[in-house]
Structure formats: structure tokens, C-alpha cells
Scaffold this motif. Sequence first.
Motif, mmCIF file in Angstrom:
data_model
loop_
_atom_site.group_PDB
_atom_site.id
_atom_site.type_symbol
_atom_site.label_atom_id
_atom_site.label_comp_id
_atom_site.label_asym_id
_atom_site.label_seq_id
_atom_site.Cartn_x
_atom_site.Cartn_y
_atom_site.Cartn_z
ATOM 1 N N THR A 189 0.850 -1.189 0.000
ATOM 2 C CA THR A 189 0.000 0.000 0.000
ATOM 3 C C THR A 189 0.887 1.241 0.000
ATOM 4 O O THR A 189 1.982 1.233 0.578
ATOM 5 N N GLN A 190 0.392 2.271 -0.638
ATOM 6 C CA GLN A 190 1.191 3.471 -0.872
ATOM 7 C C GLN A 190 0.305 4.709 -0.779
ATOM 8 O O GLN A 190 -0.739 4.766 -1.420
ATOM 9 N N GLY A 191 0.715 5.685 0.008
ATOM 10 C CA GLY A 191 -0.021 6.937 0.080
ATOM 11 C C GLY A 191 0.150 7.763 -1.183
ATOM 12 O O GLY A 191 1.267 7.891 -1.703
ATOM 13 N N GLU A 192 -0.931 8.336 -1.672
ATOM 14 C CA GLU A 192 -0.851 9.163 -2.879
ATOM 15 C C GLU A 192 -0.037 10.432 -2.646
ATOM 16 O O GLU A 192 0.474 11.026 -3.591
ATOM 17 N N LYS A 193 0.097 10.849 -1.387
ATOM 18 C CA LYS A 193 0.856 12.055 -1.055
ATOM 19 C C LYS A 193 2.177 11.728 -0.375
ATOM 20 O O LYS A 193 2.719 12.534 0.385
ATOM 21 N N ASP A 195 5.665 11.825 0.142
ATOM 22 C CA ASP A 195 6.807 12.592 -0.332
ATOM 23 C C ASP A 195 8.119 11.812 -0.212
ATOM 24 O O ASP A 195 9.094 12.128 -0.901
ATOM 25 N N THR A 196 8.150 10.805 0.653
ATOM 26 C CA THR A 196 9.375 10.023 0.831
ATOM 27 C C THR A 196 9.643 9.143 -0.387
ATOM 28 O O THR A 196 10.780 9.062 -0.867
ATOM 29 N N ILE A 197 8.621 8.471 -0.878
ATOM 30 C CA ILE A 197 8.780 7.629 -2.057
ATOM 31 C C ILE A 197 8.818 8.477 -3.325
ATOM 32 O O ILE A 197 9.582 8.205 -4.254
ATOM 33 N N GLY A 198 7.999 9.506 -3.377
ATOM 34 C CA GLY A 198 7.977 10.377 -4.545
ATOM 35 C C GLY A 198 6.662 10.275 -5.299
ATOM 36 O O GLY A 198 5.614 10.002 -4.720
ATOM 37 N N GLU A 202 6.979 7.008 -9.763
ATOM 38 C CA GLU A 202 8.133 6.404 -9.092
ATOM 39 C C GLU A 202 7.708 5.180 -8.280
ATOM 40 O O GLU A 202 8.392 4.145 -8.283
ATOM 41 N N ALA A 203 6.572 5.279 -7.588
ATOM 42 C CA ALA A 203 6.078 4.146 -6.805
ATOM 43 C C ALA A 203 5.749 2.962 -7.708
ATOM 44 O O ALA A 203 6.061 1.810 -7.386
ATOM 45 N N GLU A 204 5.119 3.225 -8.835
ATOM 46 C CA GLU A 204 4.771 2.146 -9.765
ATOM 47 C C GLU A 204 6.029 1.504 -10.344
ATOM 48 O O GLU A 204 6.082 0.281 -10.541
ATOM 49 N N LYS A 205 7.049 2.308 -10.621
ATOM 50 C CA LYS A 205 8.310 1.770 -11.131
ATOM 51 C C LYS A 205 8.963 0.857 -10.096
ATOM 52 O O LYS A 205 9.481 -0.221 -10.437
ATOM 53 N N ARG A 206 8.909 1.268 -8.843
ATOM 54 C CA ARG A 206 9.526 0.464 -7.792
ATOM 55 C C ARG A 206 8.716 -0.808 -7.519
ATOM 56 O O ARG A 206 9.279 -1.842 -7.144
ATOM 57 N N PHE A 207 7.403 -0.744 -7.713
ATOM 58 C CA PHE A 207 6.595 -1.958 -7.567
ATOM 59 C C PHE A 207 6.905 -2.956 -8.678
ATOM 60 O O PHE A 207 6.921 -4.173 -8.443
ATOM 61 N N LYS A 208 7.174 -2.467 -9.877
ATOM 62 C CA LYS A 208 7.522 -3.369 -10.981
ATOM 63 C C LYS A 208 8.818 -4.120 -10.693
ATOM 64 O O LYS A 208 8.997 -5.250 -11.149
ATOM 65 N N ALA A 209 9.716 -3.497 -9.927
ATOM 66 C CA ALA A 209 10.944 -4.196 -9.533
ATOM 67 C C ALA A 209 10.623 -5.389 -8.641
ATOM 68 O O ALA A 209 11.308 -6.414 -8.677
ATOM 69 N N ILE A 210 9.569 -5.268 -7.823
ATOM 70 C CA ILE A 210 9.117 -6.395 -7.010
ATOM 71 C C ILE A 210 8.515 -7.476 -7.892
ATOM 72 O O ILE A 210 8.799 -8.670 -7.742
ATOM 73 N N GLU A 211 7.680 -7.058 -8.832
ATOM 74 C CA GLU A 211 7.044 -8.015 -9.745
ATOM 75 C C GLU A 211 8.070 -8.862 -10.482
ATOM 76 O O GLU A 211 7.840 -10.060 -10.719
ATOM 77 N N LYS A 228 -2.977 10.328 1.899
ATOM 78 C CA LYS A 228 -2.051 9.720 2.852
ATOM 79 C C LYS A 228 -0.614 10.010 2.460
ATOM 80 O O LYS A 228 -0.259 9.931 1.283
ATOM 81 N N ASN A 229 0.225 10.328 3.451
ATOM 82 C CA ASN A 229 1.643 10.550 3.237
ATOM 83 C C ASN A 229 2.401 9.287 3.652
ATOM 84 O O ASN A 229 1.829 8.206 3.686
ATOM 85 N N HIS A 230 3.660 9.434 4.026
ATOM 86 C CA HIS A 230 4.508 8.298 4.382
ATOM 87 C C HIS A 230 4.270 7.940 5.844
ATOM 88 O O HIS A 230 5.085 8.243 6.730
ATOM 89 N N THR A 231 3.137 7.304 6.113
ATOM 90 C CA THR A 231 2.739 6.992 7.486
ATOM 91 C C THR A 231 2.172 5.582 7.566
ATOM 92 O O THR A 231 1.843 4.959 6.547
ATOM 93 N N MET A 232 2.055 5.098 8.793
ATOM 94 C CA MET A 232 1.371 3.834 9.039
ATOM 95 C C MET A 232 -0.106 3.956 8.670
ATOM 96 O O MET A 232 -0.645 5.063 8.595
#
Length: 267
Positions: A189-193, A195-198, A202-211, A228-232
Motif C-alpha cells: 500500500t502506498q499513500g498518494e501524497k 513525499d518520501t517515495i515520490g 516512481e512508486a509504480e516503477k519500484r513496484f515493478k521491480a518487485i514483480e 495519505k503521506n509516508h505513514t502507518m
Amino acid sequence: MQSINVHQASATNQATPPNPKKVKLSFDYNGSPDGVDHNLLILLHGLGDSKGPFASLGKNLKLPQTATLSVQAPEPVPYMDGCFQWFPSFDMLTGDLLTPANPERLKGLIRTRNLMDELIQHLIMDCGFNASNIYFFGFSQGGTVALDTVLFGKVRNLGGVVSISGYLLEEQRVDRKIGDGYGGYILVTQGEKDDTIGSKFEAEKRFKAIERQCASSAEISHIFISNKNHTMPSSEREWRLIHTFFGKNMSRRNIELENMSDVYLVK
């Protein structure tokens, strides 16, 4: 001709608690609240945190037939008492976060991977957990370690991972051949806001590395959480996704059936 062994079904419900003297990582262990330690959920905190809050989270989740193990990162954060990191994260001179160009990040992650391998071997060999019944919940850096453990660790058939805003390190991307890789369950899960991931890109690119590290049989998903930002997790929607993931993928024992005197286990 292959032999068939018939045994009366085991009534053992509780796993042997892990022994802190047999592993190097520090942890807090709690048996399942219903007394049936069929699954194990390993919780991995984020950068600058410790095992205590995640031990409480594991109890509060109250997953049926699931013991919990909150593990503490092995390295203290410099100059910050009670704060820990899974791999080196800060430049000691400037205090800035290390970038993917710094080799110490990956070296530290590999050190942690070896410690996680030691812990998991202990949980399987000495405590009685099946590898496929071991799951992970990790936040940020803890999510990175959870993913690294199931994708690159020595035990290749672990159950699954929920990673909250955590991805593989950018510098560890290694392509696999099609059909070769992890075949379990992953939810990121990833917050749309965040700022840590970007950006979302960028998040989708990093998820493809997992795939790319997963077999075609793996069930993996990537879900963005609005506002949501970079939070629990804090929203009902995100917690529902997490509980649904565990409810769908964690197996359950039928204790009532096993307790019947005429039920036998055939191997």
C-alpha cells in the motif's frame, strides 16, 4: 510401492516460543490469543522506531490462529537513543539520508538478510512453524526488509508480505527468468501524497521491480491510498485491505474436526 503412514491427528496447538539465545536479532513474541499457533506474523518497524510499538500492534490485530513476533532492527540510529535502523541510513558527517549510490545501504541490508535467515530457520526447525504459514507486516524500511527476506532469503516458500510504503532498494534490482521467483502473496500500500517515495510514477516503477522477482503464480497487488503521506495505516479502507489480505491467504486449522477421536492424519 510407496508406504502410507496413518497417525491420530495431533492435538498440539501451541508452537515452541523462539529462544532469544539462539538468534542475534532482538524480538518480542506473543502466542495466538486463541491458543492455536498455526500461523506466525512477523512485524518489522520502520526507520527510527523499535519493536515495542509493533508488538502492541500485533496483539491488537487479533488474527485468528496467529502468533506474532515483533523484531527490532539490528543497528542503532547514531545519536538517537532507542531508535533503530535495518541498514545504514544517514551520512555520519552531514546527517543527510544516504542515496542508492552509497554501497553501505546494500551491504547493511545483506547483513540484515543473513540475520533474518537465521531467525526464520530457528522458527521453522526449533519452533515448529511451517514456512508457508509465516507472514510479514513491515512499514517503510521494515517493508523493504520483509520483501528482501521473501524474495532473496534462503527460505523461498514463505507465506506472504504486507508492505506499507516499503519497496526494494533501488540498487538491488535483479531481473529473474520468467517462471523463476517467489510464488506467494504480496500487498503493497502506498499513500498518494507520500513525499518520501515520490511521485505515483516512481512508486509504480519500484513496484515493478518487485514483480520482476516473482513467479507467474504469485498474487501481488499495489494499492494507492488517497490523502495519505509516508505513514502507518490510519484509514478504515487501508486496514480493511490488510485484514482481507490475511483473512484470504492465511490457512486455518479445523480444531473441532481434529479433536474428534476417530480422525486420523494420513501421510
